[in-house]
Write an enzyme that holds these catalytic residues in place. Structure first.
Site, mmCIF file in Angstrom:
data_model
loop_
_atom_site.group_PDB
_atom_site.id
_atom_site.type_symbol
_atom_site.label_atom_id
_atom_site.label_comp_id
_atom_site.label_asym_id
_atom_site.label_seq_id
_atom_site.Cartn_x
_atom_site.Cartn_y
_atom_site.Cartn_z
ATOM 1 C CB SER A 133 64.071 -15.473 -35.690
ATOM 2 O OG SER A 133 64.851 -13.965 -36.533
ATOM 3 C CD GLU A 181 60.522 -7.622 -35.753
ATOM 4 O OE1 GLU A 181 61.441 -7.618 -35.463
ATOM 5 O OE2 GLU A 181 59.292 -6.056 -35.838
ATOM 6 C CG ASP A 223 62.483 5.721 -33.635
ATOM 7 O OD1 ASP A 223 62.789 6.774 -34.216
ATOM 8 O OD2 ASP A 223 61.474 4.760 -34.109
ATOM 9 C CE LYS A 269 73.527 0.060 -34.950
ATOM 10 N NZ LYS A 269 72.128 -0.021 -35.795
ATOM 11 C CG PHE A 275 56.137 1.101 -42.541
ATOM 12 C CD1 PHE A 275 55.353 1.689 -41.583
ATOM 13 C CD2 PHE A 275 57.058 0.031 -42.721
ATOM 14 C CE1 PHE A 275 56.745 1.544 -40.467
ATOM 15 C CE2 PHE A 275 57.889 -0.069 -41.648
ATOM 16 C CZ PHE A 275 57.884 0.556 -40.137
ATOM 17 C CG HIS A 295 63.642 -10.815 -38.105
ATOM 18 N ND1 HIS A 295 63.648 -11.948 -36.568
ATOM 19 C CD2 HIS A 295 63.398 -9.883 -37.593
ATOM 20 C CE1 HIS A 295 63.282 -11.190 -36.059
ATOM 21 N NE2 HIS A 295 62.391 -9.931 -36.179
#
Length: 275
Positions: A5, A7, A99, A155, A206, A256
């Site tokens: 997949s 993003e 956030d 979760k 990052f 992903h």
């Protein structure tokens, strides 16, 4: 068969959106991904642009998973958004704590992802396949490794179907993480998040903020190339291809790719894998 997949993040300009839909998407769709996901800015700050990209992808009959978080939004806003996604044929979501946007301070209370998952299940039943986030190298705000594992289990127990990890370059961290998840009763798929190496300076910055470790040997090798951007590009493709091969050969349920809205090097890595 492992899932693949891709993003996206919502472009900030009309030209960026056009390029994403008319150039990038056809090129990546040709690689036969299971779905595309579209990120959701802090506190829902990109809500409308996320919805616009999702809507445009659905108009092209592409399977897409919008990211979703409460952030600064109330239940009515999220419930309405879920209904709109259902109406356009979306069947998958990525549920996140999210956030707060800069400047909001304590203006609104964050809602944990497990609470969002429960909310989605309460109002939409089993309509959506729900993904959540996982952190093999541990969320930077986690109190401990064990507490972060417990949050993931909460979760999944709340109704999430699977998880997608933060990107990583230490493959051992991923498989150790899977072992620890299994030890506390997690048995749902945990897909490996993959970040191709493009702009290394941005990636390093990052990574420091999100807690993803770049191994010293990768940093040293890239520094050794100096300003030779082509060598850095090819090295990055080779390193991430090898990472993906190891993951797949060792039983990872999927990959992903965080594409950064670019065709390359995701396409080259995907083709190198020969899937």
């Amino acid at each position: 068969m492992p899932t693949i997949s891709f993003e996206y993040f919502p472009p900030k300009t009309a030209d960026g959106k056009t390029a994403l839909l008319e150039r990038t998407t056809p090129a990546l769709q040709a690689l036969d991904p299971g779905f595309f996901s579209v990120t959701y800015g802090a506190g829902g700050s990109t809500r409308d642009s996320t919805f616009g990209v999702v809507s445009a992808l659905r108009e092209r009959d592409i399977d897409v998973a919008p990211h979703l978080s409460f952030g600064g939004d109330g239940e009515d806003t999220i419930r309405d958004l879920l209904q709109r996604y259902r109406e356009m044929g979306v069947r998958r979501l990525v549920a996140l704590r999210g956030d707060m946007p800069s400047g909001m301070g304590g203006a609104s209370q964050l809602v944990y992802a497990s609470q969002l998952v429960s909310f989605i299940r309460e109002h939409t039943g089993d309509h959506f396949h729900i993904e959540v986030a996982a952190y093999p190298e541990i969320h930077p705000q986690a109190e401990s490794y064990d507490s972060d594992l417990r949050f993931l289990k909460e979760k999944l127990d709340a109704g999430a179907d699977s998880a997608i990890t933060q990107y990583f370059y230490n493959v051992e961290s991923y498989f150790y993480f899977l072992d620890q998840c299994a030890a506390i009763g997690i048995d749902k798929p945990i897909v490996a998040g993959i970040m191709p190496i493009t702009n290394f300076a941005n990636l390093a910055r990052f990574s420091r903020n999100c807690g993803a470790e770049i191994p010293r040997w990768i940093c040293q090798r890239i520094e050794g190339f100096g300003n030779d951007q082509e060598s850095i590009r090819q090295f990055g493709i080779d390193v991430v291809t090898q990472l993906c091969q190891t993951l797949l050969e060792s039983g990872a349920p999927g990959l992903h790719f965080y594409t950064m809205n670019q065709i390359e090097p995701t396409r080259q890595i995907r083709n190198n894998l020969g899937l």
